[in-house]
Design a protein around this motif. Structure first.
Motif, PDB file in Angstrom:
ATOM      1  N   LYS A   1      56.661  14.560 -80.907  1.00  0.00           N
ATOM      2  CA  LYS A   1      55.697  14.998 -80.291  1.00  0.00           C
ATOM      3  C   LYS A   1      56.138  16.241 -79.006  1.00  0.00           C
ATOM      4  CE  LYS A   1      51.557  13.158 -77.633  1.00  0.00           C
ATOM      5  NZ  LYS A   1      50.794  11.984 -77.358  1.00  0.00           N
ATOM      6  N   LEU A   2      55.394  17.257 -78.931  1.00  0.00           N
ATOM      7  CA  LEU A   2      55.457  18.358 -78.014  1.00  0.00           C
ATOM      8  C   LEU A   2      54.605  17.967 -76.988  1.00  0.00           C
ATOM      9  CD1 LEU A   2      56.893  21.009 -77.298  1.00  0.00           C
ATOM     10  CD2 LEU A   2      54.764  22.100 -78.214  1.00  0.00           C
ATOM     11  N   LEU A   3      55.102  17.917 -75.793  1.00  0.00           N
ATOM     12  CA  LEU A   3      54.536  17.423 -74.749  1.00  0.00           C
ATOM     13  C   LEU A   3      54.144  18.847 -73.721  1.00  0.00           C
ATOM     14  CD1 LEU A   3      55.899  13.722 -73.521  1.00  0.00           C
ATOM     15  CD2 LEU A   3      53.916  14.386 -75.043  1.00  0.00           C
ATOM     16  N   ALA A   4      55.153  19.626 -73.563  1.00  0.00           N
ATOM     17  CA  ALA A   4      55.010  20.753 -72.505  1.00  0.00           C
ATOM     18  C   ALA A   4      55.445  21.731 -73.139  1.00  0.00           C
ATOM     19  CB  ALA A   4      55.745  20.208 -71.465  1.00  0.00           C
ATOM     20  N   ALA A   5      55.187  22.909 -72.927  1.00  0.00           N
ATOM     21  CA  ALA A   5      55.748  24.236 -73.441  1.00  0.00           C
ATOM     22  C   ALA A   5      55.619  25.283 -72.284  1.00  0.00           C
ATOM     23  CB  ALA A   5      54.751  24.734 -74.638  1.00  0.00           C
ATOM     24  N   LEU A   6      56.558  26.436 -72.352  1.00  0.00           N
ATOM     25  CA  LEU A   6      56.796  27.402 -71.348  1.00  0.00           C
ATOM     26  C   LEU A   6      56.720  28.686 -72.153  1.00  0.00           C
ATOM     27  CD1 LEU A   6      57.380  28.591 -68.323  1.00  0.00           C
ATOM     28  CD2 LEU A   6      59.919  28.143 -68.860  1.00  0.00           C
ATOM     29  N   ASP A   7      55.996  29.875 -71.435  1.00  0.00           N
ATOM     30  CA  ASP A   7      56.143  31.264 -71.898  1.00  0.00           C
ATOM     31  C   ASP A   7      55.606  31.995 -70.864  1.00  0.00           C
ATOM     32  OD1 ASP A   7      56.182  33.784 -73.229  1.00  0.00           O
ATOM     33  OD2 ASP A   7      57.112  32.411 -74.790  1.00  0.00           O
ATOM     34  N   PRO A   8      56.218  33.064 -70.320  1.00  0.00           N
ATOM     35  CA  PRO A   8      55.407  33.966 -69.284  1.00  0.00           C
ATOM     36  C   PRO A   8      54.436  34.538 -70.148  1.00  0.00           C
ATOM     37  CG  PRO A   8      57.677  34.926 -69.571  1.00  0.00           C
ATOM     38  CD  PRO A   8      57.478  33.199 -70.280  1.00  0.00           C
ATOM     39  N   ASN A   9      54.332  34.751 -71.378  1.00  0.00           N
ATOM     40  CA  ASN A   9      53.301  35.473 -72.118  1.00  0.00           C
ATOM     41  C   ASN A   9      52.422  34.146 -72.246  1.00  0.00           C
ATOM     42  OD1 ASN A   9      51.666  36.353 -74.325  1.00  0.00           O
ATOM     43  ND2 ASN A   9      53.266  38.075 -74.603  1.00  0.00           N
ATOM     44  N   ASP A  10      51.066  34.443 -72.279  1.00  0.00           N
ATOM     45  CA  ASP A  10      49.965  33.293 -72.517  1.00  0.00           C
ATOM     46  C   ASP A  10      49.571  33.318 -74.014  1.00  0.00           C
ATOM     47  OD1 ASP A  10      48.203  35.319 -72.051  1.00  0.00           O
ATOM     48  OD2 ASP A  10      47.538  34.367 -70.343  1.00  0.00           O
ATOM     49  N   SER A  11      50.062  34.304 -74.808  1.00  0.00           N
ATOM     50  CA  SER A  11      49.277  34.342 -76.178  1.00  0.00           C
ATOM     51  C   SER A  11      50.015  33.260 -77.003  1.00  0.00           C
ATOM     52  CB  SER A  11      49.730  35.707 -76.741  1.00  0.00           C
ATOM     53  OG  SER A  11      48.968  36.954 -75.965  1.00  0.00           O
ATOM     54  N   VAL A  12      49.709  31.979 -76.644  1.00  0.00           N
ATOM     55  CA  VAL A  12      50.288  30.713 -77.471  1.00  0.00           C
ATOM     56  C   VAL A  12      49.206  29.996 -78.162  1.00  0.00           C
ATOM     57  CG1 VAL A  12      52.204  30.776 -75.986  1.00  0.00           C
ATOM     58  CG2 VAL A  12      49.979  29.773 -75.164  1.00  0.00           C
ATOM     59  N   GLY A  13      48.132  30.524 -78.548  1.00  0.00           N
ATOM     60  CA  GLY A  13      47.159  29.750 -79.358  1.00  0.00           C
ATOM     61  C   GLY A  13      47.877  28.997 -80.895  1.00  0.00           C
ATOM     62  N   ILE A  14      48.809  29.622 -81.112  1.00  0.00           N
ATOM     63  CA  ILE A  14      49.530  28.920 -82.168  1.00  0.00           C
ATOM     64  C   ILE A  14      49.768  27.326 -81.986  1.00  0.00           C
ATOM     65  CG2 ILE A  14      51.719  29.334 -81.293  1.00  0.00           C
ATOM     66  CD1 ILE A  14      50.742  29.320 -85.200  1.00  0.00           C
ATOM     67  N   ILE A  15      49.775  26.918 -80.614  1.00  0.00           N
ATOM     68  CA  ILE A  15      50.085  25.647 -80.253  1.00  0.00           C
ATOM     69  C   ILE A  15      48.965  24.525 -80.623  1.00  0.00           C
ATOM     70  CG2 ILE A  15      50.257  23.909 -78.275  1.00  0.00           C
ATOM     71  CD1 ILE A  15      51.636  26.150 -76.734  1.00  0.00           C
ATOM     72  N   ASP A  16      47.730  25.184 -80.919  1.00  0.00           N
ATOM     73  CA  ASP A  16      46.655  24.468 -81.209  1.00  0.00           C
ATOM     74  C   ASP A  16      46.879  24.056 -82.613  1.00  0.00           C
ATOM     75  OD1 ASP A  16      45.524  24.655 -78.695  1.00  0.00           O
ATOM     76  OD2 ASP A  16      43.880  26.300 -79.376  1.00  0.00           O
ATOM     77  N   SER A  17      47.490  24.692 -83.390  1.00  0.00           N
ATOM     78  CA  SER A  17      47.779  24.367 -84.866  1.00  0.00           C
ATOM     79  C   SER A  17      48.737  23.022 -85.012  1.00  0.00           C
ATOM     80  CB  SER A  17      48.382  25.377 -85.798  1.00  0.00           C
ATOM     81  OG  SER A  17      47.238  26.695 -85.680  1.00  0.00           O
ATOM     82  N   HIS A  18      49.328  22.967 -84.011  1.00  0.00           N
ATOM     83  CA  HIS A  18      50.479  21.673 -84.089  1.00  0.00           C
ATOM     84  C   HIS A  18      50.190  20.452 -83.027  1.00  0.00           C
ATOM     85  CE1 HIS A  18      52.674  24.502 -86.817  1.00  0.00           C
ATOM     86  NE2 HIS A  18      52.517  25.295 -85.949  1.00  0.00           N
TER      87      HIS A  18
END
Length: 318
Positions: free
Chosen positions: A30-47
């Motif tokens: 399980k991925l509980l937390a993610a970091l990136d200064p860029n907020d184009s991270v909609g890919i997280i929703d797929s996983h």
């Protein structure tokens, strides 16, 4: 039955991050937390749509520490690192000091002496740094290595390595175009190939640079069991004309004694395989990266010399 592990991910908006998300999911974790200064991270929703997301390291750090101190089973077990190359060292240190083990994308670090400091932190914390050297898990590469190892008499194979992966104008404007951040072409797009060569052909003996620029590099490497002419480029003009005319923007070729080694297939699940091995306690260690990191560091700082028979065929086209 294996216990589900909790993951955090640094560099969630990057090119390679989705492979790590997929591998975390495929291995039942399980991925509980993610970091990136860029907020184009909609890919997280797929996983992992429920993962907490941060654009500031300080808030991410606080969140990971809060989970560690809560002692309620929500602490982070692994931090997967997909950040720009020059930040890998720092982010691995963060992972271990946060009570987690690390899984780091290539290149592990930019300079070999960074490995020594990381080894010390491993000893201090009792946590482990695992590295993604996925070509070592490819069946065709393993078969070639076994064949070379089974030979008698220290025969030196003649190897040509060619890798052109064309990039647009954005490349040189990004951190990848800054040698201090990416390590340059040989480090950024070539380090896993240099690791593969060492893995198959043994100890590195000679490292000569024939070409070095922002967009391409070439040289000669001699290993215990091979003589290697290599060429790396992100310039579309280096894709052979026939392939370029058919719309191909990438060209990869590895020949051993004139025979093409076909390993185009089987790439898609190598991150999954890497995670399986890491979770089983068989991840690739810091030291297993040393030769490849020494190789690319020497290429980055080496003096360009003239070439003769040891020059890659593509150099004659220049």
């Amino acid at each position: 039955m294996s216990v589900m592990k909790n993951f955090a991910l640094i560099g969630a908006a990057g090119y390679i991050a989705p492979r790590h998300m997929q591998a975390i999911k495929a291995t039942g974790n399980k991925l509980l937390a993610a970091l990136d200064p860029n907020d184009s991270v909609g890919i997280i929703d797929s996983h992992f749509p429920d993962a907490d997301f941060f654009t500031e390291f300080e808030r991410f750090d606080r969140h990971v520490d809060m989970r560690r101190r809560a002692r309620n089973g929500g602490q982070i077990d692994y931090v997967s690192i997909c950040s720009p190359n020059y930040l890998h060292d720092s982010h691995m240190r963060f992972a271990l000091r946060s009570g987690a083990s690390a899984i780091c994308e290539k290149p592990l670090v930019l300079n070999p002496w960074n490995i020594d400091g990381l080894s010390e932190i491993e000893r201090e914390t009792g946590r482990k740094i695992n590295t993604i050297l996925q070509l070592r898990l490819h069946p065709a590469i393993i078969a070639l290595r076994d064949r070379v190892r089974g030979e008698q008499g220290g025969h030196k194979h003649e190897v040509d390595l060619t890798y052109v992966t064309s990039r647009g104008h954005w490349y040189l404007q990004s951190w990848k175009g800054d040698t201090k951040k990416s390590g340059g072409i040989a480090t950024n797009i070539g380090v896993h190939f240099f690791d593969m060569l060492h893995y198959i052909f043994g100890t590195l003996q000679i490292n000569t640079v024939h070409l070095s620029s922002d967009t391409k590099a070439a040289g000669y490497l001699e290993y215990e069991n091979a003589r290697v002419r290599w060429f790396l480029s992100v310039d579309i003009e280096d894709v052979p004309a026939a392939q370029r005319e058919s719309g191909q923007r990438t060209y990869r070729s590895i020949t051993v004694d004139g025979e093409e080694i076909e390993f185009s297939g089987g790439f898609t699940d190598l991150h999954n395989r890497s995670y399986e091995e890491i979770l089983a306690g068989r991840g690739f260690s810091l030291e297993e990266n040393r030769t490849a990191i020494e190789t690319v560091a020497a290429i980055r700082t080496g003096k360009v010399v003239s070439f003769a028979n040891d020059g890659h065929p593509f150099l004659n086209k220049k």
